[in-house]
Design a protein around this motif. Structure first.
Motif, PDB file in Angstrom:
ATOM      1  N   SER A  67      57.163  23.334  34.996  1.00 44.84           N
ATOM      2  CA  SER A  67      56.970  24.582  34.259  1.00 44.84           C
ATOM      3  C   SER A  67      55.764  24.751  33.705  1.00 44.84           C
ATOM      4  N   TYR A  68      55.397  23.778  32.778  1.00 41.31           N
ATOM      5  CA  TYR A  68      53.958  23.603  32.152  1.00 41.31           C
ATOM      6  C   TYR A  68      52.863  23.770  33.277  1.00 41.31           C
ATOM      7  N   LEU A  69      52.944  22.991  34.136  1.00 39.44           N
ATOM      8  CA  LEU A  69      51.713  23.154  35.104  1.00 39.44           C
ATOM      9  C   LEU A  69      51.650  24.428  35.781  1.00 39.44           C
ATOM     10  N   ASN A  70      52.835  25.159  36.047  1.00 43.05           N
ATOM     11  CA  ASN A  70      52.760  26.295  36.962  1.00 43.05           C
ATOM     12  C   ASN A  70      52.112  27.440  35.885  1.00 43.05           C
ATOM     13  N   THR A  71      52.383  27.669  34.626  1.00 43.56           N
ATOM     14  CA  THR A  71      52.223  28.327  33.593  1.00 43.56           C
ATOM     15  C   THR A  71      50.660  28.148  33.272  1.00 43.56           C
ATOM     16  N   ILE A  72      50.140  26.609  33.283  1.00 39.37           N
ATOM     17  CA  ILE A  72      48.756  26.519  33.129  1.00 39.37           C
ATOM     18  C   ILE A  72      47.796  26.992  34.295  1.00 39.37           C
ATOM     19  N   MET A  73      48.445  26.561  35.440  1.00 39.31           N
ATOM     20  CA  MET A  73      47.713  27.011  36.550  1.00 39.31           C
ATOM     21  C   MET A  73      47.384  28.515  36.458  1.00 39.31           C
ATOM     22  N   ALA A  74      48.303  29.224  36.575  1.00 38.13           N
ATOM     23  CA  ALA A  74      48.472  30.710  36.507  1.00 38.13           C
ATOM     24  C   ALA A  74      47.572  31.335  35.549  1.00 38.13           C
ATOM     25  N   LEU A  75      47.509  30.968  34.387  1.00 36.75           N
ATOM     26  CA  LEU A  75      46.482  31.290  33.244  1.00 36.75           C
ATOM     27  C   LEU A  75      45.154  30.866  33.480  1.00 36.75           C
ATOM     28  N   GLY A  76      44.889  29.626  34.156  1.00 33.26           N
ATOM     29  CA  GLY A  76      43.676  29.173  34.321  1.00 33.26           C
ATOM     30  C   GLY A  76      43.068  29.916  35.271  1.00 33.26           C
ATOM     31  N   VAL A  77      43.701  30.217  36.423  1.00 31.67           N
ATOM     32  CA  VAL A  77      43.119  30.999  37.562  1.00 31.67           C
ATOM     33  C   VAL A  77      42.843  32.471  37.189  1.00 31.67           C
ATOM     34  N   LEU A  78      43.831  33.116  36.275  1.00 31.70           N
ATOM     35  CA  LEU A  78      43.418  34.386  35.984  1.00 31.70           C
ATOM     36  C   LEU A  78      42.493  34.637  35.124  1.00 31.70           C
ATOM     37  N   LEU A 133      39.241  34.110  38.409  1.00 31.74           N
ATOM     38  CA  LEU A 133      39.307  35.491  38.913  1.00 31.74           C
ATOM     39  C   LEU A 133      37.992  36.110  38.556  1.00 31.74           C
ATOM     40  N   PRO A 134      37.305  36.000  37.503  1.00 33.69           N
ATOM     41  CA  PRO A 134      35.966  36.788  37.222  1.00 33.69           C
ATOM     42  C   PRO A 134      34.968  36.536  37.929  1.00 33.69           C
ATOM     43  N   ASN A 135      34.992  35.135  38.778  1.00 35.66           N
ATOM     44  CA  ASN A 135      33.844  34.864  39.673  1.00 35.66           C
ATOM     45  C   ASN A 135      34.084  35.645  40.884  1.00 35.66           C
ATOM     46  N   PHE A 136      35.171  36.604  41.065  1.00 34.57           N
ATOM     47  CA  PHE A 136      35.303  37.023  42.417  1.00 34.57           C
ATOM     48  C   PHE A 136      35.545  38.620  42.165  1.00 34.57           C
ATOM     49  N   THR A 137      35.352  38.993  41.072  1.00 34.05           N
ATOM     50  CA  THR A 137      35.436  40.634  40.620  1.00 34.05           C
ATOM     51  C   THR A 137      34.074  41.027  40.966  1.00 34.05           C
ATOM     52  N   THR A 138      34.113  42.418  41.453  1.00 34.63           N
ATOM     53  CA  THR A 138      32.874  43.236  41.730  1.00 34.63           C
ATOM     54  C   THR A 138      32.596  44.287  40.878  1.00 34.63           C
ATOM     55  N   SER A 139      33.197  44.579  39.966  1.00 34.22           N
ATOM     56  CA  SER A 139      33.152  45.633  38.792  1.00 34.22           C
ATOM     57  C   SER A 139      31.749  45.594  37.937  1.00 34.22           C
ATOM     58  N   MET A 140      31.566  44.131  37.550  1.00 36.18           N
ATOM     59  CA  MET A 140      30.623  43.973  36.667  1.00 36.18           C
ATOM     60  C   MET A 140      29.841  42.823  37.171  1.00 36.18           C
ATOM     61  N   SER A 141      28.658  42.809  37.051  1.00 39.68           N
ATOM     62  CA  SER A 141      27.497  41.868  37.466  1.00 39.68           C
ATOM     63  C   SER A 141      27.716  40.502  36.687  1.00 39.68           C
ATOM     64  N   GLY A 142      27.880  39.423  37.704  1.00 39.11           N
ATOM     65  CA  GLY A 142      28.034  38.142  37.109  1.00 39.11           C
ATOM     66  C   GLY A 142      29.486  37.888  37.138  1.00 39.11           C
ATOM     67  N   PRO A 143      29.976  36.767  36.493  1.00 36.39           N
ATOM     68  CA  PRO A 143      31.347  36.296  36.237  1.00 36.39           C
ATOM     69  C   PRO A 143      31.980  37.101  35.216  1.00 36.39           C
ATOM     70  N   ARG A 144      32.245  38.398  35.101  1.00 36.88           N
ATOM     71  CA  ARG A 144      32.683  39.074  34.027  1.00 36.88           C
ATOM     72  C   ARG A 144      33.560  40.115  34.329  1.00 36.88           C
ATOM     73  N   LEU A 145      34.458  40.461  33.397  1.00 35.91           N
ATOM     74  CA  LEU A 145      35.479  41.456  33.688  1.00 35.91           C
ATOM     75  C   LEU A 145      35.296  42.730  33.248  1.00 35.91           C
ATOM     76  N   SER A 146      35.534  43.754  33.525  1.00 39.44           N
ATOM     77  CA  SER A 146      35.380  45.109  33.011  1.00 39.44           C
ATOM     78  C   SER A 146      36.665  45.232  31.970  1.00 39.44           C
ATOM     79  N   THR A 147      36.350  46.430  31.191  1.00 43.00           N
ATOM     80  CA  THR A 147      37.371  46.617  30.152  1.00 43.00           C
ATOM     81  C   THR A 147      38.888  46.556  30.340  1.00 43.00           C
ATOM     82  N   MET A 148      39.103  47.603  31.517  1.00 44.69           N
ATOM     83  CA  MET A 148      40.429  47.456  32.001  1.00 44.69           C
ATOM     84  C   MET A 148      40.897  46.170  32.648  1.00 44.69           C
TER      85      MET A 148
END
Length: 239
Positions: free
Chosen positions: A157-168, A172-187
C-alpha cells in the motif's frame, strides 16, 4: 521523619529535572542557534570570508539541525508507541514530512528563484529513502536479527501510493507540452494538487479504518517498546 521524606522528594525532583534537561539538551541548543541567527541575520554568514570560519558555522548548523531532527523523531516515536498502530506510523510520517517541508520551504524562501527546486529536492528525498535508508535498514536488520517480519500488504500500500504520487509529481512534467521545459500549466498544477490530496486521503482511510490491520505488526515481530531504554513521559510532554 518529615524532613527526611522532604529531602528525598527534593533529591528525586532534582534528579528528574536534571534528566529532563539532559534528554532535551538538543532543544536548548536548537533554540539558542535559532535565536543567534535571528538576531545576527544573514550578516553572520555573509561577513565570514575565512573558509575555516565558514566551515565551523556550517558544522554548527548541521549538528544543530540534525540533533533537533533526531530529537523530534524520538518524541514522535514515543507518541507512536503510546498511540499504537496504525496511528503511530501516521505520527512518525507526519513528523518526518513536517521537517522536510520546513527545510524545503527555507531553501526556497532564501535561495534564488528556482521553480523546480522543490521537485528536485523531493526526488532526492525519495531516492535516498527508498534506495539508501530502506536498503541499509534491510541489511542491518538482517545482520542483527537474521530473519525479519514484514506486513507485505501494508508495504504494498505504501509503495503503490508513493509510486503514483512520484510519477505524477516528478515524472509527468517531463512529458507535458503545454509549458516549455519540465513544468506544468496552472490547470495541470491544480489537477496534480487535487489528485495528490485525493490519493493520500484514500490511503489514510485505508490505513486508519477499513484495512488498518495491513499496518499492524506482523505475527512474530518484536514489540517496538522493547527497543526503547529511555524514560517515557506523558502524551503532552512528547507532543
Amino acid at each position: 521523619m518529615s524532613k527526611a521524606v522532604k529531602s528525598k522528594t527534593d533529591a528525586r525532583t532534582r534528579r528528574g529535572l536534571g534528566s529532563i534537561i539532559r534528554s532535551e539538551f538538543s532543544l536548548i541548543i536548537g533554540l539558542l542557534t535559532a535565536g543567534i541567527f535571528l538576531w545576527a541575520g544573514s550578516g553572520l554568514v555573509e561577513n565570514i570570508e575565512h573558509p575555516g570560519a565558514m566551515g565551523v558555522v556550517f558544522l554548527w548548523l548541521f549538528i544543530a539541525v540534525l540533533w533537533s531532527a533526531i530529537s523530534v523523531v524520538r518524541h514522535a516515536d514515543y507518541l507512536a508507541i503510546k498511540c499504537g498502530e496504525p496511528y503511530g506510523t501516521l505520527i512518525l510520517t507526519l513528523s518526518a514530512i513536517t521537517i522536510e517541508v520546513m527545510m524545503i520551504s527555507a531553501a526556497m524562501l532564501h535561495g534564488k528563484n528556482n521553480p523546480t527546486l522543490a521537485r528536485d529536492m523531493m526526488f532526492a528525498v525519495i531516492m535516498i529513502a527508498l534506495n539508501g535508508l530502506i536498503g541499509l535498514s534491510l541489511v542491518l536488520g538482517g545482520l542483527r536479527h537474521r530473519e525479519q517480519h514484514y506486513n507485505l500488504q501494508g508495504v504494498n500500500s505504501y509503495l503503490n501510493t508513493i509510486m503514483a504520487l512520484g510519477v505524477l509529481g516528478m515524472v509527468l512534467p517531463n512529458f507535458t507540452t503545454s509549458m516549455s521545459g519540465p513544468r506544468l500549466s496552472t490547470m495541470q498544477e491544480v489537477f496534480l494538487a487535487i489528485t495528490s490530496i485525493g490519493l493520500y486521503a484514500i490511503f489514510l482511510l485505508i490505513q486508519t479504518t477499513r484495512h488498518s490491520e495491513y499496518f499492524m505488526e506482523s505475527k512474530g515481530a518484536t514489540h517496538a517498546s522493547e527497543h526503547h531504554a529511555g524514560p517515557m513521559h506523558s502524551t503532552v510532554y512528547h507532543a
